[in-house]
Design an enzyme around this catalytic site. Structure first.
Site, PDB file in Angstrom:
ATOM      1  CB  THR A 265      39.761  47.407  46.487  1.00 61.10           C
ATOM      2  OG1 THR A 265      40.305  47.046  47.547  1.00 61.10           O
ATOM      3  CG2 THR A 265      38.216  47.695  46.934  1.00 61.10           C
ATOM      4  CG  ASP A 266      44.167  44.125  48.083  1.00 62.46           C
ATOM      5  OD1 ASP A 266      43.435  45.349  48.239  1.00 62.46           O
ATOM      6  OD2 ASP A 266      44.878  43.525  48.746  1.00 62.46           O
TER       7      ASP A 266
ATOM      8  CB  THR B 107      37.905  46.511  52.730  1.00 63.53           C
ATOM      9  OG1 THR B 107      39.286  46.243  52.591  1.00 63.53           O
ATOM     10  CG2 THR B 107      38.074  47.816  53.787  1.00 63.53           C
TER      11      THR B 107
ATOM     12  CB  SER C 207      40.123  40.266  46.780  1.00 61.03           C
ATOM     13  OG  SER C 207      40.761  41.269  46.703  1.00 61.03           O
TER      14      SER C 207
HETATM   15  N1  ASP Z   1      42.141  46.185  50.495  1.00 61.47           N
HETATM   16  C1  ASP Z   1      41.348  45.189  50.159  1.00 61.47           C
HETATM   17  C2  ASP Z   1      39.900  45.646  50.186  1.00 61.47           C
HETATM   18  O1  ASP Z   1      39.759  46.851  49.658  1.00 61.47           O
HETATM   19  C3  ASP Z   1      41.391  43.895  50.832  1.00 61.47           C
HETATM   20  C4  ASP Z   1      41.027  42.868  49.790  1.00 61.47           C
HETATM   21  O2  ASP Z   1      41.178  42.812  48.948  1.00 61.47           O
HETATM   22  O3  ASP Z   1      39.964  42.143  50.552  1.00 61.47           O
HETATM   23  O4  ASP Z   1      38.965  44.711  50.199  1.00 61.47           O
END
Ligand code: ASP
Length: 339
Positions: A89-90, A12, A56
């Protein structure tokens, strides 16, 4: 002047909306750094490199090992003070933990990302990236291993997990709490982790699957995982680490066949204990399933894959035991003993 290398992988923090209005990783890491520099210049020398450009949720174990190898390659340069990895973050908890398991250098590795996409006034990416760079440049970060910096807090990779899908304080660590705070780029350290010996980086990671326990679940999906080639199984058990007799029988069969089984829990916090019979954790322990301790299923899976890749089957249990005992010591006492 300290030198920090920033490795971009997407997420993100690097995402913008595509013509359909869906967030997609698209900003190069140099653009992320430019947006941080727009508020105030860095007082450290920065080099950057794009490794990947993906959310991710798309990463494979091979991608994650590639990130670990790239970090190691950066540390071949003795003039580097620390490495920052921008990451979605995932699955940040998995890649950061894999990095930590293999990280032998005293210099720090910091993972960071964002909950809100790039270019918006609400984006938390620039702040998180600035904080991560400050921590990577700080000599006091030595021997912390791999950490996550997010929303002004610094966490050891082990046992840190994503706690909220949208809140800016996306991560927490119910086992150790934060190692420190970062306020406008200034680090206050509270604790240091006691780190087990690092594992060698393998050529590849074996398949390890997570199988969920829930009312009515039986061994069917566990058996399917083994049929698909799983070399290890993580049970996402209920409560303190319970399942039922179908899982106990399946765990016994796996362990006899040389496929280790680790018991983790679907509960957010707390330890695994062999307390209950009749298919509970005591029965799982009796057939040789290993407790994940304070690691949640996502990181227990990473640990089991890394342990299987690094050792003979008889050594796997020792590695699991060593790495599931998580300890931190207060930062002041670390200083006094000069460690
Ligand atoms: N929600 C996720 C992020 O915060 C999407 C990911 O993991 O790429 O990046």
């Amino acid at each position: 002047m300290s030198k920090v290398v920033v490795l971009g992988t997407g997420g993100t923090i690097a995402s913008r909306n595509n013509p359909e209005g869906h967030a997609v990783a698209s900003d190069h890491v140099s653009a992320l750094l430019d947006s941080v520099c727009a508020t105030a210049p860095f007082e450290v020398e920065i080099e950057s490199r794009d490794l990947l450009m993906v959310g991710s949720y798309l990463l494979t174990p091979a991608d994650q090992l590639g990130i670990v190898r790239a970090i190691q390659a950066v540390f071949c340069d003795p003039s580097v003070s620390g490495v920052v990895v921008t990451h979605g973050t995932d699955t940040m908890e998995e890649t950061a933990y894999l990095s930590d398991l293999h990280h032998a250098d005293p210099r720090p590795v910091i993972f960071t990302g964002a909950q809100n996409t790039a270019g918006k006034p609400s984006s938390d990416g620039p702040r998180n990236l600035r904080d991560a760079i400050a921590v990577a440049a700080d000599r006091r970060s030595h021997d912390l291993g791999t950490t996550i910096v997010f929303d002004g807090l610094l966490y050891a990779a082990a046992a840190t997990r994503k706690r909220h899908t949208t809140a800016l304080d996306a991560f927490d660590n119910g086992a150790t709490g934060p190692l420190g705070r970062v306020d406008t780029g200034v680090l206050s350290l509270l604790a240091k982790p006691v780190r087990p010996q690092s594992l060698p980086v393998p050529e590849e990671l074996p398949r390890v699957d997570i199988v969920a326990v829930y009312p009515g679940a039986d061994r069917t999906l566990l058996d399917a995982a083994v049929d698909a080639g799983s070399r290890g199984i993580v049970l996402e058990a209920t409560g303190i680490g319970n399942a039922n007799m179908s899982f106990v029988d399946a765990a016994r069969d796996c362990i006899i066949a040389g496929i280790p089984v680790i018991v983790a829990t679907r509960v957010a916090n707390g330890d695994i204990m062999p307390r209950y019979g009749n298919g509970g954790g005591a029965d799982l322990a009796e057939v040789g399933a290993l407790p994940a301790g304070l690691l949640r299923p996502s990181q227990a899976r990473v640990l089991l894959a890394a342990a299987l890749a690094a050792s003979s089957p008889s050594e796997v249990a020792d590695i699991i035991r060593t790495h599931t005992h998580l300890t931190v010591v207060p930062y002041t006492s670390v200083n006094q003993t000069g460690k």
